[in-house]
Design a protein around this motif. Structure first.
Motif, PDB file in Angstrom:
ATOM      1  N   PHE A  11       0.866  -1.182   0.000  1.00 47.58           N
ATOM      2  CA  PHE A  11       0.000   0.000   0.000  1.00 47.58           C
ATOM      3  C   PHE A  11       0.900   1.228   0.000  1.00 47.58           C
ATOM      4  CE2 PHE A  11      -2.281   2.874   3.232  1.00 47.58           C
ATOM      5  CZ  PHE A  11      -2.981   3.568   2.274  1.00 47.58           C
ATOM      6  N   ILE A  12       0.518   2.236  -0.786  1.00 43.46           N
ATOM      7  CA  ILE A  12       1.251   3.498  -0.752  1.00 43.46           C
ATOM      8  C   ILE A  12       0.244   4.634  -0.908  1.00 43.46           C
ATOM      9  CG2 ILE A  12       1.771   3.703  -3.232  1.00 43.46           C
ATOM     10  CD1 ILE A  12       4.672   4.497  -2.289  1.00 43.46           C
ATOM     11  N   GLU A  13       0.442   5.671  -0.130  1.00 37.17           N
ATOM     12  CA  GLU A  13      -0.531   6.755  -0.027  1.00 37.17           C
ATOM     13  C   GLU A  13       0.152   8.098  -0.251  1.00 37.17           C
ATOM     14  OE1 GLU A  13      -3.820   8.337   3.305  1.00 37.17           O
ATOM     15  OE2 GLU A  13      -2.459   6.689   3.749  1.00 37.17           O
ATOM     16  N   HIS A  14      -0.604   9.072  -0.717  1.00 37.34           N
ATOM     17  CA  HIS A  14      -0.107  10.451  -0.776  1.00 37.34           C
ATOM     18  C   HIS A  14      -0.086  10.979   0.659  1.00 37.34           C
ATOM     19  CE1 HIS A  14      -0.018  11.568  -5.152  1.00 37.34           C
ATOM     20  NE2 HIS A  14      -0.603  10.380  -5.194  1.00 37.34           N
ATOM     21  N   MET A  15       1.009  10.670   1.324  1.00 33.18           N
ATOM     22  CA  MET A  15       1.137  10.975   2.755  1.00 33.18           C
ATOM     23  C   MET A  15       2.609  11.102   3.081  1.00 33.18           C
ATOM     24  SD  MET A  15       0.074   8.447   5.857  1.00 33.18           S
ATOM     25  CE  MET A  15       0.323   8.880   7.570  1.00 33.18           C
TER      26      MET A  15
END
Length: 503
Positions: A24-28
């Motif tokens: 999982f990868i998020e704009h964070m």
């Protein structure tokens, strides 16, 4: 201390879905910007993606990746991230109180995922937006041509559709912290209608509905029942999330949380079975455990910092420094997913780079593997095939998280095509060696071909970093061998072993 185990070739749990080892990868924080994407970095390619990070990602052989969030997705406008970069707006991200430049959007991320060899799992915003925007997003991504959104994609230089099959219907909609939080019945109805629309565009879509954000939520597990009763026959997975920590500095209780996770999975599997029976359905819904990892070293500090800062761009956030103890925990949790692979078909380590991640990358500097990288890599590379039942007889202990926890933790995967049997073994005892005797029924000709070990006794707090990127790494194991279809030998205290045999 003696520990016995028995494995039989024909006692199978399930064929493991490769996507059990997804991410999982998020704009964070710095997950995207200065994580996977940093134009001007010495290792950046022509599109600004860091090749040093890509190399570490490729070595994990990740099958699928969830994007773009996470809490971020619940206020995200995907349209902001397409078209000419100079025209893209800067937005305020309410989830993490940061600025989002939108320099990476769906098309850039698809390029990165393609170079990493990873299939995309995309999430739609069901917080501030809804069915119409989700439908438009799927049309932009998946429709070949001849419609407004597909032709817009083509005008952006992407002629062929991406053909994304996995779609998450929002994120953590049970959480009061979530922008656009909804009650269970309200969300279940929205998810059902959205699912019908998305399947109209992509008939073979695999749709993931939000389950509980964790098993301590006051609405758990009633949330799952209500949501599934609204949308059961139109979705394929229900998501679970759980993060772990050792705030009390009690290593055995920390490891006991792996058993706690098994109860979580078992409970939701029961809810799924109940709803299926109530609806007289022949349709199966499985579990997508699409957020899991260790998160506690900086959790309180970062929670305070987020409230105080003034909308920074790509701030350092949730950049955990993982130690050997965390690596042993992650190894055990992956074993639990293998043992539950009949119900958990997809699982995503959260996240992939910088933000609570197995990979760290300094802005303008080096990238390195964290301690948890290695058990995740071993499971991804060698945990594919058939999960086998393992009967364990070892000394046990009680703790707050669980009772009767075996000091010996073992998962077994048989790959008939590769003719291998891989055992993932953990000795959780703090200071006692286990004398292992594991029967390998049906594998009379087994031969040991690889044994790798991470030992934690006296080293639990050791970490990797830019100055010492390989301080903690697997080494060649010793002390185990195959004799008369039995794996026998010694397991040092607080040690993790990956043992591969030719069968």
């Amino acid at each position: 201390m003696r520990a016995r185990a028995a494995i039989h070739r024909d006692f199978r749990i399930s064929n493991i879905d490769d996507r059990l080892y997804s991410a999982f990868i998020e704009h964070m924080g710095r997950a995207i910007y200065s994580g996977i994407y940093e134009p001007g970095h010495p290792a950046a390619d022509r599109d600004g993606f860091r090749e040093d990070v890509l190399k570490l990602v490729r070595d994990l052989q990740i099958p699928a990746i969830r994007y773009p969030g996470g809490n971020f997705v619940s206020a995200y406008k995907w349209e902001d991230g397409v078209g000419p970069k100079e025209s893209r707006p800067v937005r305020l991200d309410l989830a993490w109180r940061s600025k989002e430049t939108n320099q990476v959007g769906i098309n850039e991320f698809a390029t990165w995922a393609g170079r990493a060899g990873i299939e995309m799992m995309l999430a739609v915003n069901l917080g501030t937006r809804g069915l119409e925007e989700a439908r438009n997003f799927v049309e932009y991504v998946n429709h070949p041509s001849g419609s407004y959104w597909s032709d817009l994609r083509r005008s952006h230089g992407v002629e062929k559709p991406y053909g994304v099959k996995m779609w998450c219907l929002g994120n953590e909609m049970d959480g009061p912290w979530q922008i656009g939080h909804k009650e269970a019945k309200e969300y279940g109805r929205l998810a059902d209608e959205t699912a019908k629309a998305l399947r109209g565009l992509t008939p073979d879509a695999e749709l993931i509905v939000c389950g509980s954000s964790n098993d301590t939520m006051p609405t758990y597990p009633e949330w799952e029942r209500v949501v599934l009763e609204e949308c059961y026959d139109n979705v394929h997975y229900i998501s679970l999330h759980k993060y772990f920590g050792n705030n009390r500095k009690d290593t055995l209780n920390y490891f006991g949380k792996i058993e706690e996770t098994g109860r979580y999975i078992q409970s939701i599997a029961g809810v799924i079975d109940y709803v299926k029976a109530k609806k007289r359905s022949r349709h199966d819904v499985h579990i997508c455990f699409d957020e899991w990892n260790v998160w506690y070293h900086r959790r309180q500090e970062d929670s305070r910092r987020v409230k105080e800062w003034d909308w920074p761009e790509a701030p350092d956030l949730l950049e955990e420094d993982y130690n050997v103890e965390d690596a042993l925990f992650v190894a055990g949790l992956l074993n639990e997913f293998i043992r539950r692979s009949d119900r958990v078909r997809i699982a995503c380590i959260a996240q992939l780079v910088n933000v609570i991640a197995p990979i760290r990358a300094e802005r303008g500097g080096p990238a390195w593997r964290q301690t948890i990288y290695y058990p995740y890599q071993f499971a991804s590379l060698y945990g594919r095939g058939q999960a086998l039942r393992v009967s364990v007889d070892s000394p046990r202990y009680d703790c707050e998280a669980a009772d009767d926890v075996n000091f010996l933790d073992m998962a077994a995967v048989h790959d008939p095509a590769a003719k291998t049997l891989t055992l993932f073994i953990l000795n959780r005892h703090l200071d006692e060696t286990l004398e292992l005797d594991a029967a390998l029924a049906g594998f009379d000709a087994a031969q040991l071909v690889e044994h790798r070990v991470i030992e934690g006794h006296g080293r639990l707090e050791e970490t990797n970093g830019p100055e010492a990127p390989d301080r903690v790494a697997p080494r060649q194991g010793s002390g185990l061998g195959v004799e008369d279809a039995r794996l026998v030998g010694r397991l040092a205290p607080l040690s993790y072993h990956m043992v591969r045999m030719r069968v």
